[in-house]
Design a protein around this motif. Structure first.
Motif, PDB file in Angstrom:
ATOM      1  N   PHE A  34       0.799   1.948   7.966  1.00  0.00           N
ATOM      2  CA  PHE A  34       1.644   2.303   9.093  1.00  0.00           C
ATOM      3  C   PHE A  34       3.090   1.933   8.766  1.00  0.00           C
ATOM      4  O   PHE A  34       3.349   0.856   8.236  1.00  0.00           O
ATOM      5  CB  PHE A  34       1.171   1.577  10.357  1.00  0.00           C
ATOM      6  N   TYR A  35       4.010   2.845   9.100  1.00  0.00           N
ATOM      7  CA  TYR A  35       5.426   2.666   8.766  1.00  0.00           C
ATOM      8  C   TYR A  35       6.311   3.002   9.954  1.00  0.00           C
ATOM      9  O   TYR A  35       5.953   3.818  10.809  1.00  0.00           O
ATOM     10  CB  TYR A  35       5.809   3.582   7.598  1.00  0.00           C
ATOM     11  N   ASN A 146     -10.637   5.926  -6.579  1.00  0.00           N
ATOM     12  CA  ASN A 146     -11.099   4.603  -6.183  1.00  0.00           C
ATOM     13  C   ASN A 146     -10.045   3.521  -6.430  1.00  0.00           C
ATOM     14  O   ASN A 146     -10.330   2.343  -6.299  1.00  0.00           O
ATOM     15  CB  ASN A 146     -12.408   4.253  -6.887  1.00  0.00           C
ATOM     16  N   SER A 147      -8.823   3.916  -6.754  1.00  0.00           N
ATOM     17  CA  SER A 147      -7.738   2.953  -6.925  1.00  0.00           C
ATOM     18  C   SER A 147      -7.381   2.338  -5.576  1.00  0.00           C
ATOM     19  O   SER A 147      -7.342   3.033  -4.557  1.00  0.00           O
ATOM     20  CB  SER A 147      -6.488   3.635  -7.499  1.00  0.00           C
ATOM     21  N   LEU A 148      -7.120   1.067  -5.582  1.00  0.00           N
ATOM     22  CA  LEU A 148      -6.811   0.357  -4.338  1.00  0.00           C
ATOM     23  C   LEU A 148      -5.310   0.406  -4.048  1.00  0.00           C
ATOM     24  O   LEU A 148      -4.658  -0.629  -3.879  1.00  0.00           O
ATOM     25  CB  LEU A 148      -7.307  -1.086  -4.421  1.00  0.00           C
ATOM     26  N   ILE A 149      -4.784   1.628  -3.974  1.00  0.00           N
ATOM     27  CA  ILE A 149      -3.370   1.810  -3.649  1.00  0.00           C
ATOM     28  C   ILE A 149      -3.258   2.717  -2.438  1.00  0.00           C
ATOM     29  O   ILE A 149      -4.072   3.628  -2.260  1.00  0.00           O
ATOM     30  CB  ILE A 149      -2.575   2.402  -4.835  1.00  0.00           C
ATOM     31  N   PRO A 150      -2.276   2.461  -1.575  1.00  0.00           N
ATOM     32  CA  PRO A 150      -2.097   3.313  -0.395  1.00  0.00           C
ATOM     33  C   PRO A 150      -1.798   4.754  -0.798  1.00  0.00           C
ATOM     34  O   PRO A 150      -1.052   5.005  -1.745  1.00  0.00           O
ATOM     35  CB  PRO A 150      -0.904   2.687   0.324  1.00  0.00           C
ATOM     36  N   THR A 151      -2.403   5.696  -0.084  1.00  0.00           N
ATOM     37  CA  THR A 151      -2.199   7.113  -0.391  1.00  0.00           C
ATOM     38  C   THR A 151      -1.616   7.892   0.776  1.00  0.00           C
ATOM     39  O   THR A 151      -1.165   9.014   0.595  1.00  0.00           O
ATOM     40  CB  THR A 151      -3.525   7.768  -0.826  1.00  0.00           C
ATOM     41  N   VAL A 152      -1.636   7.306   1.981  1.00  0.00           N
ATOM     42  CA  VAL A 152      -1.127   7.995   3.171  1.00  0.00           C
ATOM     43  C   VAL A 152      -0.301   7.013   3.995  1.00  0.00           C
ATOM     44  O   VAL A 152      -0.672   5.848   4.138  1.00  0.00           O
ATOM     45  CB  VAL A 152      -2.292   8.533   4.047  1.00  0.00           C
ATOM     46  N   ARG A 153       0.812   7.510   4.527  1.00  0.00           N
ATOM     47  CA  ARG A 153       1.616   6.725   5.462  1.00  0.00           C
ATOM     48  C   ARG A 153       1.677   7.450   6.801  1.00  0.00           C
ATOM     49  O   ARG A 153       1.934   8.650   6.842  1.00  0.00           O
ATOM     50  CB  ARG A 153       3.037   6.531   4.949  1.00  0.00           C
ATOM     51  N   ILE A 154       1.433   6.694   7.855  1.00  0.00           N
ATOM     52  CA  ILE A 154       1.601   7.210   9.208  1.00  0.00           C
ATOM     53  C   ILE A 154       2.872   6.561   9.756  1.00  0.00           C
ATOM     54  O   ILE A 154       2.973   5.338   9.807  1.00  0.00           O
ATOM     55  CB  ILE A 154       0.404   6.885  10.113  1.00  0.00           C
ATOM     56  N   TYR A 155       3.829   7.414  10.132  1.00  0.00           N
ATOM     57  CA  TYR A 155       5.119   6.931  10.634  1.00  0.00           C
ATOM     58  C   TYR A 155       5.163   6.990  12.154  1.00  0.00           C
ATOM     59  O   TYR A 155       4.723   7.965  12.759  1.00  0.00           O
ATOM     60  CB  TYR A 155       6.261   7.781  10.073  1.00  0.00           C
ATOM     61  N   TYR A 156       5.707   5.921  12.743  1.00  0.00           N
ATOM     62  CA  TYR A 156       5.940   5.834  14.182  1.00  0.00           C
ATOM     63  C   TYR A 156       7.418   5.541  14.421  1.00  0.00           C
ATOM     64  O   TYR A 156       8.051   4.823  13.639  1.00  0.00           O
ATOM     65  CB  TYR A 156       5.129   4.685  14.806  1.00  0.00           C
ATOM     66  N   GLN A 157       7.947   6.083  15.526  1.00  0.00           N
ATOM     67  CA  GLN A 157       9.281   5.681  15.980  1.00  0.00           C
ATOM     68  C   GLN A 157       9.154   4.252  16.472  1.00  0.00           C
ATOM     69  O   GLN A 157       8.238   3.930  17.221  1.00  0.00           O
ATOM     70  CB  GLN A 157       9.762   6.578  17.130  1.00  0.00           C
ATOM     71  N   THR A 158      10.047   3.391  16.046  1.00  0.00           N
ATOM     72  CA  THR A 158      10.013   1.992  16.474  1.00  0.00           C
ATOM     73  C   THR A 158      11.354   1.617  17.063  1.00  0.00           C
ATOM     74  O   THR A 158      12.360   2.308  16.864  1.00  0.00           O
ATOM     75  CB  THR A 158       9.677   1.053  15.303  1.00  0.00           C
ATOM     76  N   GLN A 159      11.350   0.523  17.747  1.00  0.00           N
ATOM     77  CA  GLN A 159      12.574   0.020  18.361  1.00  0.00           C
ATOM     78  C   GLN A 159      12.791  -1.393  17.863  1.00  0.00           C
ATOM     79  O   GLN A 159      11.887  -2.235  17.940  1.00  0.00           O
ATOM     80  CB  GLN A 159      12.423   0.028  19.876  1.00  0.00           C
ATOM     81  N   THR A 160      13.977  -1.672  17.333  1.00  0.00           N
ATOM     82  CA  THR A 160      14.264  -3.026  16.880  1.00  0.00           C
ATOM     83  C   THR A 160      14.696  -3.870  18.065  1.00  0.00           C
ATOM     84  O   THR A 160      15.147  -3.364  19.088  1.00  0.00           O
ATOM     85  CB  THR A 160      15.365  -3.032  15.798  1.00  0.00           C
ATOM     86  N   THR A 161      14.561  -5.160  17.919  1.00  0.00           N
ATOM     87  CA  THR A 161      14.908  -6.076  18.999  1.00  0.00           C
ATOM     88  C   THR A 161      16.366  -5.890  19.394  1.00  0.00           C
ATOM     89  O   THR A 161      17.240  -5.816  18.539  1.00  0.00           O
ATOM     90  CB  THR A 161      14.673  -7.536  18.550  1.00  0.00           C
TER      91      THR A 161
END
Length: 164
Positions: A34-35, A146-161
């Motif tokens: 998640f990004y 079977n490599s243990l590396i991330p293959t997909v990113r799910i992006y969300y809009q975020t709000q910083t403090t």
């Protein structure tokens, strides 16, 4: 002579059953991270449930928890498509905002080695998703091994403090 033959047979039997040659992960499963789309940094998403759409037994892959940074989403080797739902379990949230991600792919049988045996690899042809709360989904690699590396990113809009 008989003791020598027994010792040789025992040595062959024990070395033939050695499985220490396979240290790899034996399953090809996409690793999803998640990004934040605002800052392009990894984030932790809380209070979500993830499960397979039409999965046998209707079991959850991720139960509502706090702090999920990544998740493994298994693909069905005898299908060409697998869908997953992301349910947001925040107070006051209803099913209207749940998202769905669908992977269209080709299953490829792959013989890794004598020690590791056979497994499936997947070539992702297309990813489709809803955008209720998801901003975007990015494939880092279309070949799922079977490599243990991330293959997909799910992006969300975020709000910083401090932002409103």
């Amino acid at each position: 002579m008989k003791k020598l033959l027994i010792a040789i047979a025992s040595f062959i039997a024990f070395t033939a059953c050695n499985t220490t040659g396979c240290l790899d992960n034996r399953s090809s499963i996409p690793i999803i991270q998640f990004y934040s789309s605002n800052e392009d940094v990894a984030i932790s998403v809380d209070s979500i449930a993830i499960g397979g759409v039409g999965a046998p037994g209707d079991s959850l892959i991720v139960s509502p928890t706090t702090g999920t940074k990544e998740v493994y989403l298994p693909l069905r080797s005898f299908e060409n498509s697998t869908s997953f739902f992301i349910a947001y379990c925040w107070k006051g949230m209803n099913d209207t905002f749940n998202d769905t991600i669908t992977f269209d792919y080709q299953s490829l049988p792959y013989f890794a080695s004598e020690e590791c045996g056979a497994m499936y690899r997947y070539t992702i042809n297309k990813v489709s998703y809803t955008t209720h709360l998801i901003d975007s989904v990015v494939m880092l690699d279309t070949l799922i091994t079977n490599s243990l590396i991330p293959t997909v990113r799910i992006y969300y809009q975020t709000q910083t403090t401090g932002e409103q």
